[in-house]
Write a protein that holds these residues in place. Structure first.
Motif, short mmCIF file in Angstrom:
data_model
loop_
_atom_site.label_atom_id
_atom_site.label_comp_id
_atom_site.label_asym_id
_atom_site.label_seq_id
_atom_site.Cartn_x
_atom_site.Cartn_y
_atom_site.Cartn_z
N PRO A 83 10.90 -18.35 3.93
CA PRO A 83 10.28 -18.39 2.59
C PRO A 83 8.77 -18.17 2.63
O PRO A 83 8.22 -17.51 1.75
CB PRO A 83 10.62 -19.80 2.09
N ALA A 84 8.10 -18.72 3.66
CA ALA A 84 6.65 -18.54 3.77
C ALA A 84 6.29 -17.09 4.00
O ALA A 84 5.33 -16.56 3.41
CB ALA A 84 6.10 -19.41 4.90
N LEU A 85 7.06 -16.41 4.85
CA LEU A 85 6.80 -14.99 5.10
C LEU A 85 7.09 -14.16 3.87
O LEU A 85 6.43 -13.15 3.63
CB LEU A 85 7.65 -14.51 6.28
N VAL A 86 8.09 -14.57 3.07
CA VAL A 86 8.38 -13.86 1.82
C VAL A 86 7.17 -13.91 0.90
O VAL A 86 6.74 -12.89 0.33
CB VAL A 86 9.62 -14.47 1.12
N VAL A 87 6.60 -15.09 0.75
CA VAL A 87 5.41 -15.25 -0.10
C VAL A 87 4.27 -14.39 0.43
O VAL A 87 3.56 -13.72 -0.34
CB VAL A 87 4.99 -16.73 -0.17
N TYR A 88 4.09 -14.40 1.74
CA TYR A 88 3.01 -13.61 2.35
C TYR A 88 3.20 -12.12 2.09
O TYR A 88 2.25 -11.40 1.78
CB TYR A 88 2.96 -13.87 3.86
N MET A 89 4.45 -11.66 2.20
CA MET A 89 4.72 -10.23 2.00
C MET A 89 4.59 -9.83 0.54
O MET A 89 4.40 -8.65 0.22
CB MET A 89 6.13 -9.90 2.51
N LEU A 90 4.70 -10.78 -0.38
CA LEU A 90 4.51 -10.48 -1.79
C LEU A 90 3.03 -10.51 -2.17
O LEU A 90 2.60 -9.77 -3.05
CB LEU A 90 5.30 -11.48 -2.66
N ILE A 91 2.26 -11.36 -1.52
CA ILE A 91 0.82 -11.42 -1.78
C ILE A 91 0.11 -10.23 -1.14
O ILE A 91 -0.82 -9.66 -1.72
CB ILE A 91 0.23 -12.74 -1.23
N GLY A 92 0.57 -9.84 0.05
CA GLY A 92 -0.08 -8.79 0.82
C GLY A 92 -0.33 -7.50 0.08
O GLY A 92 -1.47 -6.98 0.10
N PRO A 93 0.68 -6.93 -0.62
CA PRO A 93 0.45 -5.65 -1.30
C PRO A 93 -0.66 -5.70 -2.34
O PRO A 93 -1.40 -4.72 -2.51
CB PRO A 93 1.81 -5.37 -1.97
N PHE A 94 -0.81 -6.85 -3.03
CA PHE A 94 -1.87 -6.95 -4.04
C PHE A 94 -3.24 -7.03 -3.40
O PHE A 94 -4.21 -6.45 -3.89
CB PHE A 94 -1.61 -8.15 -4.95
N LEU A 95 -3.35 -7.76 -2.29
CA LEU A 95 -4.62 -7.80 -1.57
C LEU A 95 -4.95 -6.43 -0.99
O LEU A 95 -6.11 -6.00 -1.00
CB LEU A 95 -4.56 -8.84 -0.45
N ALA A 96 -3.92 -5.73 -0.51
CA ALA A 96 -4.13 -4.41 0.09
C ALA A 96 -4.62 -3.40 -0.95
O ALA A 96 -5.29 -2.43 -0.58
CB ALA A 96 -2.85 -3.92 0.74
#
Length: 265
Positions: A83-96
Motif C-alpha cells: 500500500p505504501a508503494l502504491v501511494v508513492y507511485m501515485l504521488i510520483g507522477p505529479f511531482l515529476a
C-alpha cells in the motif's frame, strides 16, 4: 451551384486526422539499446543546470520515501509495503510533472522557474486525474493478486526453502507481468498529456505502443529507473535528492526521443 463530391474527396477527408481525435496512437521512433544512457546523461546535465528546482523536487521525493520507510518500521510488518508503494507511485507522477516542465522550458531556450514548474500540475488536469484513477485501479488489482498468491506461502513456521519456491516463482512471474504492463502504459503518458494536451487513452495507447516497439531499450530504461528508486530507498530516502530529479529530467528527454512530433509524422 454546389460542387458534387467525388470519391477522391472522400479519400482525402479520411486522411485528415484531427489533433483532438480520441484514443489515437501517435507513432514512435526506433531506439538503440544504448539510448537510455544518453537520456540519463541529459538528466544529469539538467540537474546541474537547475539546482534549485532539482533540490525542491528531490526533497519532495525524499520526504515521501522517508515517510514510507518510517511507516514500515513503525508497523513492523511487510503488509504495509505494497500500500505504501502504491501511494508513492501515485504521488510520483505529479511531482515529476514539475521536472518535465523545467526540462521543457530549458529545451525551448527559456529560463525554467520553480513557480512555472509547479503550475504544470494543473495542465490538462482532467486527463491526468483520469490516468491516476487508472493507475489506482491497476495497483489495487495488483494488491489483490498479491493477497491471493499467499495461498502458496508455507503455513508451517521454519519450513524448508523448497516449500517457498512455488510462492516465490509464481509471485515473481505475476509481479513482473503486472509491473511490465503498468510501466508500458505510464512510461510516456504524463509528459505526453502535459505537452500535447491529449486525452488519457491516447496517452496510454501511445506509451504502450512505444514501449512495445522498443523492448530492448525500454528494458534498460526500466532497469535504470528501478535502480534509481532502489538507491533512494536503500539510503533511507536521501538518495532521492539526486536520483529522482535525474530520472524525471531523463524521462522528458526519453519522451521526446521516442514519441514522434507532429512535424515528423
Amino acid at each position: 451551384m454546389p460542387r458534387t463530391m467525388n470519391p477522391s474527396d472522400m479519400h482525402d477527408k479520411k486522411k485528415e486526422v484531427p489533433n483532438s481525435q480520441y484514443a489515437r496512437t501517435i507513432p514512435c521512433n526506433q531506439l538503440s539499446v544504448s539510448a537510455p544512457f544518453h537520456w540519463l546523461s541529459l538528466g544529469l546535465h539538467d540537474l546541474i543546470r537547475m539546482p534549485i528546482i532539482s533540490a525542491f523536487y528531490g526533497l519532495c521525493f525524499m520526504a515521501a520515501a522517508i515517510s514510507i520507510v518510517l511507516l514500515i518500521q513503525w508497523q513492523g510488518t511487510h503488509l504495509v509495503v505494497m500500500p505504501a508503494l502504491v501511494v508513492y507511485m501515485l504521488i510520483g507522477p505529479f511531482l515529476a510533472l514539475g521536472l518535465y516542465d523545467a526540462s521543457w522550458e530549458r529545451e525551448q531556450g527559456k529560463d525554467a522557474s520553480l513557480w512555472h514548474s509547479m503550475k504544470a500540475i494543473g495542465r490538462n488536469s482532467t486527463s491526468q486525474w483520469a490516468f491516476v484513477v487508472l493507475l489506482t485501479v491497476a495497483m489495487i488489482f495488483w494488491m489483490r493478486i498479491a493477497a491471493l498468491l499467499h495461498v502458496f506461502y508455507p503455513s508451517v513456521q521454519g519450513a524448508p526453502l523448497g516449500d517457498f519456491l512455488p510462492f516465490l516463482v509464481i509471485g515473481t512471474i505475476v509481479g513482473a507481468v503486472i509491473a511490465a504492463i503498468i510501466f508500458s502504459i505510464s512510461a510516456f503518458s504524463i509528459p505526453l498529456m502535459m505537452e500535447k494536451n491529449v486525452d488519457m487513452m491516447s496517452a496510454v495507447f501511445t506509451s504502450f505502443n512505444a514501449v512495445k516497439s522498443n523492448i530492448p531499450a525500454m528494458i534498460v530504461w526500466a532497469a535504470i529507473i528501478s535502480g534509481g528508486i532502489l538507491i533512494g530507498f536503500a539510503t533511507y530516502g536521501v538518495g532521492m535528492l539526486v536520483t529522482m530529479p535525474i530520472l524525471g529530467y531523463g524521462t522528458w528527454h526519453a519522451y521526446h526521443a521516442t514519441i514522434k512530433r507532429e512535424e515528423d509524422i
